[in-house]
Design a protein around this motif. Sequence first.
Motif, mmCIF file in Angstrom:
data_model
loop_
_atom_site.group_PDB
_atom_site.id
_atom_site.type_symbol
_atom_site.label_atom_id
_atom_site.label_comp_id
_atom_site.label_asym_id
_atom_site.label_seq_id
_atom_site.Cartn_x
_atom_site.Cartn_y
_atom_site.Cartn_z
ATOM 1 N N LEU A 24 6.759 -6.792 -2.407
ATOM 2 C CA LEU A 24 7.902 -6.233 -3.109
ATOM 3 C C LEU A 24 9.202 -6.507 -2.352
ATOM 4 O O LEU A 24 9.344 -6.128 -1.187
ATOM 5 N N LEU B 146 -0.290 -3.645 -1.546
ATOM 6 C CA LEU B 146 1.143 -3.668 -1.813
ATOM 7 C C LEU B 146 1.889 -3.589 -0.487
ATOM 8 O O LEU B 146 1.604 -2.738 0.350
ATOM 9 N N THR B 147 2.811 -4.508 -0.290
ATOM 10 C CA THR B 147 3.689 -4.421 0.869
ATOM 11 C C THR B 147 5.114 -4.602 0.375
ATOM 12 O O THR B 147 5.330 -5.051 -0.752
ATOM 13 N N GLY B 148 6.055 -4.265 1.200
ATOM 14 C CA GLY B 148 7.428 -4.413 0.760
ATOM 15 C C GLY B 148 8.392 -4.501 1.925
ATOM 16 O O GLY B 148 8.067 -4.095 3.040
ATOM 17 N N ASP B 149 9.534 -5.049 1.666
ATOM 18 C CA ASP B 149 10.599 -5.096 2.659
ATOM 19 C C ASP B 149 11.923 -4.823 1.976
ATOM 20 O O ASP B 149 12.223 -5.410 0.931
ATOM 21 N N ARG B 150 12.702 -3.933 2.579
ATOM 22 C CA ARG B 150 14.056 -3.741 2.065
ATOM 23 C C ARG B 150 14.847 -5.030 2.294
ATOM 24 O O ARG B 150 14.758 -5.623 3.366
ATOM 25 N N VAL C 100 -2.253 -0.310 1.790
ATOM 26 C CA VAL C 100 -0.835 -0.548 2.052
ATOM 27 C C VAL C 100 -0.638 -0.779 3.549
ATOM 28 O O VAL C 100 -0.741 0.157 4.347
ATOM 29 N N GLN D 129 15.255 0.073 -3.322
ATOM 30 C CA GLN D 129 15.154 1.007 -2.204
ATOM 31 C C GLN D 129 16.297 0.778 -1.204
ATOM 32 O O GLN D 129 16.857 1.726 -0.662
ATOM 33 N N GLN E 121 5.754 4.501 8.992
ATOM 34 C CA GLN E 121 5.685 4.668 7.534
ATOM 35 C C GLN E 121 4.461 5.482 7.089
ATOM 36 O O GLN E 121 4.254 5.687 5.889
ATOM 37 N N ASP F 204 6.045 2.652 -6.564
ATOM 38 C CA ASP F 204 5.730 1.239 -6.300
ATOM 39 C C ASP F 204 4.233 1.066 -6.062
ATOM 40 O O ASP F 204 3.589 0.172 -6.617
ATOM 41 N N ILE F 205 3.714 1.919 -5.192
ATOM 42 C CA ILE F 205 2.321 1.777 -4.759
ATOM 43 C C ILE F 205 1.365 2.075 -5.916
ATOM 44 O O ILE F 205 0.421 1.323 -6.172
ATOM 45 N N ALA G 71 12.281 -5.093 -1.901
ATOM 46 C CA ALA G 71 12.690 -3.727 -2.229
ATOM 47 C C ALA G 71 14.213 -3.603 -2.224
ATOM 48 O O ALA G 71 14.804 -2.956 -1.357
ATOM 49 N N GLN H 67 8.826 4.988 -3.558
ATOM 50 C CA GLN H 67 7.822 4.142 -2.906
ATOM 51 C C GLN H 67 6.424 4.474 -3.426
ATOM 52 O O GLN H 67 5.587 3.580 -3.601
HETATM 53 N N1 TRP Z 1 9.870 1.185 2.927
HETATM 54 C C1 TRP Z 1 9.686 -0.202 3.154
HETATM 55 C C2 TRP Z 1 10.738 -0.660 4.173
HETATM 56 O O1 TRP Z 1 11.406 0.124 4.752
HETATM 57 C C3 TRP Z 1 9.826 -1.045 1.904
HETATM 58 C C4 TRP Z 1 8.955 -0.652 0.753
HETATM 59 C C5 TRP Z 1 9.377 -0.307 -0.493
HETATM 60 C C6 TRP Z 1 7.533 -0.562 0.733
HETATM 61 N N2 TRP Z 1 8.336 -0.017 -1.297
HETATM 62 C C7 TRP Z 1 7.208 -0.172 -0.604
HETATM 63 C C8 TRP Z 1 6.523 -0.762 1.670
HETATM 64 C C9 TRP Z 1 5.886 0.044 -0.967
HETATM 65 C C10 TRP Z 1 5.217 -0.563 1.290
HETATM 66 C C11 TRP Z 1 4.894 -0.144 -0.016
HETATM 67 O O2 TRP Z 1 10.892 -1.834 4.408
#
Ligand code: TRP
Length: 338
Positions: free
Chosen positions: A43, A10-14, A150, A48, A156, A141-142, A45, A138
């Motif tokens: 994701l 799982l990865t994500g970007d605001r 992750v 978030q 992080q 999410d994970i 995000a 978060q």
């Molecule tokens: N916190 C990450 C950011 O600042 C975004 C994010 C949201 C994320 N949910 C996540 C990263 C879950 C990894 C896993 O961009």
Amino acid sequence: MTSTPRPIILTGDRTTGPLHLGHYAGSLRARVALQHEARQFLLLADTQAMTDNVGRHQKVTGNVLEVALDYLAVGIDPALSTIVVQSQVPELAELFQYLLNLVTVARLERNPTIKEEMRLRGFERDIPAGFLTYPVSQAADITAFKATHVPVGDDQLPMIEQTNELVRRFNHTVGQPVLVECEAVLSQVARLPGVDGRAKMSKSLGNAITLGATPDEITRAVNAMYTDPNHLRVNDPGQVEGNVVFAFLDAFEPDTAKVAELKAHYRRGGLGDTALKRMLDERLQALIAPIRERRAEFARDRAEVLGILRRGTMRAREAAAQTLSEVKGALGLRYFEG
Ligand code: TRP
């Protein structure tokens, strides 16, 4: 990452702005490679991003499509990876609520990532509750996707630690291994500095090169790059450390022997900034041109991109709903079945 069964990433970007070369070097290109060996969720995000953008919600929603375009432009393949819009998966919010009971406010206030972000934003005592608790969101999410890996920047790492604390706490509370602990995968690449030499590339600091940058914007950014202020004449010895051009060459020039040679030449004297920057400009033009073209192509077909997001989000909802059902079952929150 050779363990069986297949890792779940799982990865994500605001979604507060389009992504830039810092994201590309740090995580995007790794994700493109990983999509073949892992089940990967990406994701968007937006929920978030709302936690520290109160009143700027249009900035958040308006950038969901931009970040999606960046993903597709760099080669994220929706047939291999699942792109998910966080706000459209209510199961994440529901899981978040149950996890919230397993952490104290004091513990949240000790989270180093939150502390640093509070300092940067000047929140102090006026911290929105949603921001203080976003590490738990978060963690939801994970764990909703039962992610095993992750990929994160070192800033992080406390998030992963807190996630695994919550996993252990939850499983201990219900006496069953419902949720899965995850492992942080640290980026192999050093953080890319801003064009101006500041430690971090960031759109809001105005020192970034975006993935849709025009040839002209790239050249201007390269020419503006901070080098060695004491390297005045071509024949003077120059400094490589802290020199943004070399940080970029380290990140983007695959011919490492050539980079080593350039560094030696620069240190010794005789290699001018203009020649050096011309080389980097060529490299970045070649790197960004196909990304920019693919980005523009997808941008012309908005309906197609929205379809990709809708299908990915639906697939993600199924996975999250399965976990949530196990979570609620383990808590005894099931009244109308059987
Ligand atoms: N916190 C990450 C950011 O600042 C975004 C994010 C949201 C994320 N949910 C996540 C990263 C879950 C990894 C896993 O961009």
